[in-house]
Design an enzyme around this catalytic site. Structure first.
Site, short mmCIF file in Angstrom:
data_model
loop_
_atom_site.label_atom_id
_atom_site.label_comp_id
_atom_site.label_asym_id
_atom_site.label_seq_id
_atom_site.Cartn_x
_atom_site.Cartn_y
_atom_site.Cartn_z
N GLY A 171 -0.97 -1.65 6.11
CA GLY A 171 -0.77 -2.77 7.02
C GLY A 171 -1.75 -3.89 6.74
O GLY A 171 -2.32 -3.98 5.64
N HIS A 172 -1.95 -4.74 7.71
CA HIS A 172 -2.78 -5.93 7.53
C HIS A 172 -4.25 -5.54 7.41
O HIS A 172 -4.89 -5.14 8.39
CB HIS A 172 -2.56 -6.88 8.71
N THR A 198 0.77 -1.25 0.00
CA THR A 198 0.00 0.00 0.00
C THR A 198 0.80 1.30 0.00
O THR A 198 1.84 1.40 0.64
CB THR A 198 -0.94 0.01 1.23
N ASP A 229 -8.56 -3.18 3.58
CA ASP A 229 -9.02 -1.92 4.20
C ASP A 229 -8.97 -0.73 3.26
O ASP A 229 -9.75 0.22 3.41
CB ASP A 229 -8.12 -1.61 5.40
N1 GLY Z 1 -3.55 -2.70 3.57
C1 GLY Z 1 -3.83 -3.21 2.30
C2 GLY Z 1 -4.52 -4.48 2.28
O1 GLY Z 1 -4.54 -5.20 3.27
O2 GLY Z 1 -5.09 -4.81 1.27
#
Ligand code: GLY
Length: 327
Positions: free
Chosen positions: A239-240, A187, A218
Site C-alpha cells: 500500500g501507500h 509490492t 515502507d
Molecule cells: N508499499 C511500497 C511502497 O510504498 O514503496
C-alpha cells in the site's frame, strides 16, 4: 473496510509434528485494472503453491517466504524484480526485507538497481553481514562480493512499465495520499508458519511509480513493510508506503495480536486506524505461530492466495474468497 479471511489450519505436516504449515502471499493492494486481474490472481496462486511445496516437505518458513517472493519477483505482472515500476528519472530502484521469527534476525536492501531477486540479497545481508540493511551502491558491492548475479537494469524493465511511465511522467503521483488508484502499482509479499511453529515474512517492491530518486517506502523498513516474531506472528504489508511508515503497520498489527486480538481483528483495526489517522490505504497478509491466518485490504483490489490444509484459497475483490484443492 474490505475483505478479511481468517481460519485455523488443520494438521498436514509430517506425522510426528503437532504443528500445521500455512503460507499466505499478496501481489499488491491497489486498483488493479481488469487487464491485469487474471494474471495477478494466477501469479499469487502459483507463488503460494511454490512456497507451500517447501513447507509440505518439512522446510523452513524462511525458505518458503523467500521462494514465494522470488516467484513473484520473477513474474513481470508484479511490481518487484522483473516488472518493477520506474522512478521520476525512469529508473528502477527496488526495496526488500526478510525476517526470521525465531531470532528476530532481519535483512533488508534499499534502492537496489540491477538485482533480479532483491529478497535473496536481503537474506544474504541478514545471514552474511553484521548489519540489517544495505543501500544502493553498497548493496550492489555486497552482491558482487558474494557472487550474486547482477542483471542489466533494462532487463528488469517491462514495456508495460515503460509505457506507464511515459504516460504519467508529467504528473507527480508518487506521494498521492489516496492509494486507491490505478496510478499506483504495488509490492509483493509472503508470510508463513512451518511445521515447527516458526514464522517468517518477506516483502519486495519497486516502490511507487514516479517516486523521487532515492525515495524509500515502507517495504524494507522493519516493523513497517514486514515483521516476524514467533511470539506473535508474521506480517507483510502493501500500500501507500508513506502512510504505512507513519503507523508502523506490521508492528501495529502484532501489537494488537499481543493484546489478545485474532489476526483478523488485528488486521482490520490497524488498517482502519491507518485510514482514519493518515488517510492511507493498503493491504496485509498475516499468519500466527498456530496457523491462524488473514488477508485484508482497504484498496479496491488485492491479489492474494493462501495454502492451508492442502487447500488453496485466493481472491482479488473485496470479500472474495475462492478455494480449490491444491494440485
Ligand atoms: N508499499 C511500497 C511502497 O510504498 O514503496
Amino acid at each position: 473496510m474490505h475483505t478479511i479471511v481468517a481460519m485455523q489450519s488443520g494438521p498436514h505436516c509430517r506425522q510426528n509434528s503437532k504443528m500445521s504449515a500455512v503460507i499466505v502471499v499478496h501481489g499488491g493492494a491497489w486498483a488493479i485494472p481488469d487487464d491485469l486481474a487474471k494474471a495477478s490472481v494466477d501469479g499469487v496462486k502459483a507463488a503460494a503453491a511454490e512456497g507451500f511445496a517447501v513447507l509440505r516437505n518439512g522446510g523452513a518458513a524462511m525458505d518458503a517466504v523467500e521462494s514465494a517472493v522470488r516467484a513473484l519477483e520473477d513474474n513481470d505482472v508484479f511490481n518487484a524484480g522483473h516488472g518493477a515500476t520506474l522512478n521520476a528519472e525512469g529508473e528502477v530502484e527496488m526495496d526488500a526485507i526478510i525476517m526470521d521469527g525465531r531470532t528476530l534476525a532481519c535483512g533488508a536492501v534499499l534502492s537496489v538497481k540491477n538485482i533480479a531477486n532483491p529478497v535473496s540479497l536481503a537474506r544474504a545481508v541478514m545471514e552474511k553481514t553484521d548489519h540489517v540493511a544495505l543501500t544502493d551502491t553498497g548493496a550492489n558491492m555486497f552482491a558482487q562480493s558474494i557472487g550474486m548475479a547482477t542483471v542489466p537494469t533494462d532487463e528488469l524493465v517491462t514495456s508495460y512499465q515503460r509505457k506507464e511511465w511515459e504516460k504519467h511522467k508529467k504528473y507527480l503521483t508518487g506521494v498521492k495520499e489516496d492509494f486507491n488508484t490505478q496510478w499506483a502499482h504495488d509490492t509483493v509479499g509472503a508470510v508463513a508458519v512451518d511445521c515447527s511453529g516458526n514464522v517468517a515474512c518477506a516483502t519486495s517492491t519497486g516502490g511507487i511509480r514516479n517516486k523521487m530518486v532515492g525515495r524509500v517506502g515502507d517495504s524494507p523498513v522493519i516493523g513497517c513493510g514486514g515483521y516476524a516474531d514467533n511470539l506473535s506472528g508474521a506480517v507483510s504489508c502493501t500500500g501507500h508506503g508513506e502512510s504505512i511508515l507513519k503507523v508502523t503497520l506490521a508492528r501495529l498489527i502484532l501489537s494488537h495480536v499481543e493484546q489478545g486480538k485474532s489476526v483478523e481483528e488485528a488486521s482490520n483495526m490497524a488498517l482502519q486506524y491507518m485510514g482514519e489517522r493518515v488517510r492511507g490505504a493498503g493491504g496485509v497478509v498475516v499468519v500466527s505461530p498456530k496457523g491462524q491466518w488473514a488477508s485484508a485490504f482497504t484498496t479496491q483490489r488485492m491479489a492474494w492466495a493462501a495454502v492451508a490444509n492442502e487447500v488453496l484459497y485466493y481472491g482479488l475483490e473485496p470479500g472474495e474468497k475462492r478455494k480449490e484443492h491444491l494440485s
